[in-house]
Design an enzyme around this catalytic site. Structure first.
Site, PDB file in Angstrom:
ATOM      1  N   CYS A   1     -39.533  -0.745  12.763  1.00  0.00           N
ATOM      2  CA  CYS A   1     -40.162  -1.910  12.135  1.00  0.00           C
ATOM      3  C   CYS A   1     -39.218  -2.631  11.184  1.00  0.00           C
ATOM      4  O   CYS A   1     -39.396  -2.598   9.957  1.00  0.00           O
ATOM      5  CB  CYS A   1     -41.420  -1.465  11.409  1.00  0.00           C
ATOM      6  SG  CYS A   1     -42.504  -0.578  12.520  1.00  0.00           S
TER       7      CYS A   1
ATOM      8  N   TYR B   1     -19.345   7.519  14.868  1.00  0.00           N
ATOM      9  CA  TYR B   1     -20.291   6.933  13.912  1.00  0.00           C
ATOM     10  C   TYR B   1     -21.598   6.529  14.594  1.00  0.00           C
ATOM     11  O   TYR B   1     -22.243   5.568  14.206  1.00  0.00           O
ATOM     12  CB  TYR B   1     -19.636   5.753  13.167  1.00  0.00           C
ATOM     13  CG  TYR B   1     -18.317   6.147  12.547  1.00  0.00           C
ATOM     14  CD1 TYR B   1     -18.282   7.036  11.477  1.00  0.00           C
ATOM     15  CD2 TYR B   1     -17.103   5.688  13.055  1.00  0.00           C
ATOM     16  CE1 TYR B   1     -17.078   7.438  10.918  1.00  0.00           C
ATOM     17  CE2 TYR B   1     -15.888   6.090  12.504  1.00  0.00           C
ATOM     18  CZ  TYR B   1     -15.882   6.961  11.443  1.00  0.00           C
ATOM     19  OH  TYR B   1     -14.691   7.365  10.902  1.00  0.00           O
TER      20      TYR B   1
HETATM   21  N1  LLP Z   1      -9.860   9.491   6.590  1.00  0.00           N
HETATM   22  C1  LLP Z   1     -10.666   9.052   5.612  1.00  0.00           C
HETATM   23  C2  LLP Z   1     -10.361   9.414   4.228  1.00  0.00           C
HETATM   24  C3  LLP Z   1     -11.783   8.260   5.930  1.00  0.00           C
HETATM   25  O1  LLP Z   1     -12.565   7.813   4.945  1.00  0.00           O
HETATM   26  C4  LLP Z   1     -12.051   7.927   7.277  1.00  0.00           C
HETATM   27  C5  LLP Z   1     -13.203   7.100   7.641  1.00  0.00           C
HETATM   28  C6  LLP Z   1     -11.189   8.428   8.262  1.00  0.00           C
HETATM   29  C7  LLP Z   1     -10.099   9.196   7.895  1.00  0.00           C
HETATM   30  C8  LLP Z   1     -11.393   8.143   9.723  1.00  0.00           C
HETATM   31  O2  LLP Z   1     -11.264   6.794  10.013  1.00  0.00           O
HETATM   32  P1  LLP Z   1     -11.245   6.276  11.512  1.00  0.00           P
HETATM   33  O3  LLP Z   1     -10.005   6.816  12.166  1.00  0.00           O
HETATM   34  O4  LLP Z   1     -12.467   6.773  12.184  1.00  0.00           O
HETATM   35  O5  LLP Z   1     -11.229   4.813  11.395  1.00  0.00           O
HETATM   36  N2  LLP Z   1     -19.160   4.093   9.760  1.00  0.00           N
HETATM   37  C9  LLP Z   1     -18.105   3.118   9.966  1.00  0.00           C
HETATM   38  C10 LLP Z   1     -16.721   3.711   9.755  1.00  0.00           C
HETATM   39  C11 LLP Z   1     -16.567   4.361   8.417  1.00  0.00           C
HETATM   40  C12 LLP Z   1     -15.220   4.999   8.219  1.00  0.00           C
HETATM   41  C13 LLP Z   1     -15.223   5.864   7.014  1.00  0.00           C
HETATM   42  N3  LLP Z   1     -14.000   6.573   6.771  1.00  0.00           N
HETATM   43  C14 LLP Z   1     -18.279   2.496  11.339  1.00  0.00           C
HETATM   44  O6  LLP Z   1     -19.197   2.869  12.048  1.00  0.00           O
HETATM   45  O7  LLP Z   1     -17.524   1.597  11.699  1.00  0.00           O
END
Ligand code: LLP
Length: 437
Positions: A343, A372
């Protein structure tokens, strides 16, 4: 995405038709491909081959135990941000010496358990946290391995909710503050300085901002060295983006070449913390059409997955490909919104897609949902979160059963009769709006 392909007129995950998964497990269900996860891990590993390195997969992207176990079996380490993620990684067989603990707020008990587990490093984000870690280590009679997460103040040119390297972001320690903090850590009996790290954001498509950030970081490494503080590792964070639609993210090899060169130039062991690039396109969300409706000339397809199952469209305006599992060429096209039963007007998985006449009962796949997706799912509207399935060749394993409804109110408490007796509370007279609440 070549492990999710149309074969014999139907979308498959590896060699499993998605309709088989829907029939056996129900919908909505996250479907991961083992082959894709392994391929992505290996591509990353090969991209870093020029330097001694450890991949610390960011658990938050997709934290299912089976996924972690698979990656651990390939030699992956893990980037964790909570006690829950630490326990998951250890349950999945992670080598503690390949675990780094990130995050802007760590509790004493989380720090203590991480230290007792013997992890590689705590990535420290503030002066207060450094003091806290020192105190916890002292109480345990151990020396805490630490790295400072510095904020290089570089614009990752990504969505503002996932940009973390800006001056205004809550993350990391300002470059100017890092040197005195390192000096302090270096003389502590309860801290051991082992590295330095930065992470400037997520879904970053170009390598340039990452290089700019890490170049600043290694300048600090040089300053530290000149003062006799030498580090063992350089952790460049995660953040490499993926193609959801028509984005053209830099290839891992380009990132790898730049980062290994920087690490080698200072003789440092390289750590990376990729999440999305490993898991994102290794998973899809399988959902079934419940019905359709039109309000004036706006057309909606209502499916059984919703914003609680994948919040990315609602939260970031994210675009995910949505495809029918069985494609009918002759289908009349018209723009539709794919919406869930929750909703909220923000409850959509896709908007204005030329998908046309989808019929109730049909299966759809929301692509690029491996990262995610489930990990951000909630029970909003008292909905069970999706099941999770890992496909391997012509078979699949249910790696998370759909949660029973009773789990949704586990721990809740009905009131006893005395507390339900409200007769002692006065009956209000005519109240104004201000008195309410
Ligand atoms: N290292 C740290 C300290 C982080 O905060 C993150 C992600 C990563 C590595 C991994 O990042 P990646 O390689 O996945 O970009 N929920 C959001 C993304 C949030 C990312 C948070 N930190 C989305 O769905 O786009």
């Amino acid at each position: 995405m070549h492990h999710f392909q149309q074969k014999n007129g139907e979308l498959h995950a590896e060699d499993v038709p998605l309709s088989r998964i829907a029939a056996e497990v129900g919908t909505p269900t996250y479907v991961y491909s083992r082959a894709t996860l392994v391929r992505h891990y290996r591509v990353m590993d090969q991209a870093l081959a020029q330097a001694p390195h450890t991949i610390c997969y960011a658990v938050k992207a997709c934290s299912n135990l089976a996924v972690l176990q698979l990656l651990a079996s390939l030699g992956s380490g893990f980037d964790i941000v909570s006690l829950g993620e630490l326990r998951r990684a250890l349950l999945a067989g992670a080598d503690p010496q390949r675990i780094v603990f990130s995050g802007v707020g760590k509790r004493d008990d989380e720090i203590a358990e991480a230290l007792q587990a013997g992890i590689l490093c705590l990535n420290v984000e503030s002066v207060g946290e450094l003091a806290r870690i020192e105190r916890v280590a002292q109480a345990l009679g151990v020396r805490a391995p630490i790295s400072l997460r510095v904020n290089p103040e570089v614009d990752a040119r990504t969505h503002k909710y996932i940009a973390t390297g800006l001056r205004t972001s809550k993350f990391g320690v300002a470059m100017a503050d890092a040197l005195p903090l390192y000096r302090r850590a270096a003389v502590s009996e309860h801290l051991r300085v082992v590295g330095i790290d930065s992470h400037i954001g997520s879904q970053i498509l170009e390598v340039a901002p990452l290089i700019e950030a890490v170049e600043k970081v290694v300048q600090l490494v040089d300053q530290l060295k000149a003062e006799g503080i030498s580090l063992a590792h350089l952790d460049v964070g995660g953040g490499l983006g993926i193609a959801y639609r028509d984005e053209e993210p830099a290839p891992p090899a380009e990132l790898g070449a730049a980062m290994t060169a920087l690490a080698n130039s200072r003789g440092l062991h390289l750590l990376v913390e990729p999440g999305r690039v490993i898991a994102g396109n290794a998973g899809l969300l399988l959902t079934r059409v419940l019905g359709k409706k039109s309000n004036h000339d706006k057309h909606f397809v209502i499916v059984d997955a919703a914003m609680n199952d994948n919040i990315r469209p609602a939260l970031y305006g994210a675009w995910h490909g949505v495809v029918p599992v069985v494609e009918h060429e002759e289908r009349p096209r018209l723009p539709v919104d794919i919406v869930g039963p929750v909703c909220e007007s923000g409850d959509f998985l896709a908007q204005d897609r030329e998908l046309g006449a989808l019929e109730p009962g049909e299966l759809l796949a929301v692509l690029g949902s491996g990262a995610y997706g489930f990990s951000m799912a909630s029970n909003y509207n008292s909905r069970q979160r999706p099941a999770e399935v890992l496909v391997h060749g012509a078979s699949f394993t249910v790696v998370r059963a759909r949660e029973p409804l009773e789990d949704l109110w586990r721990g809740e408490q009905l009131l006893d009769a005395a507390t339900l007796d409200v007769s002692e509370l006065p009956c209000p007279g005519q109240e104004t709006a201000q008195e309410l609440g």
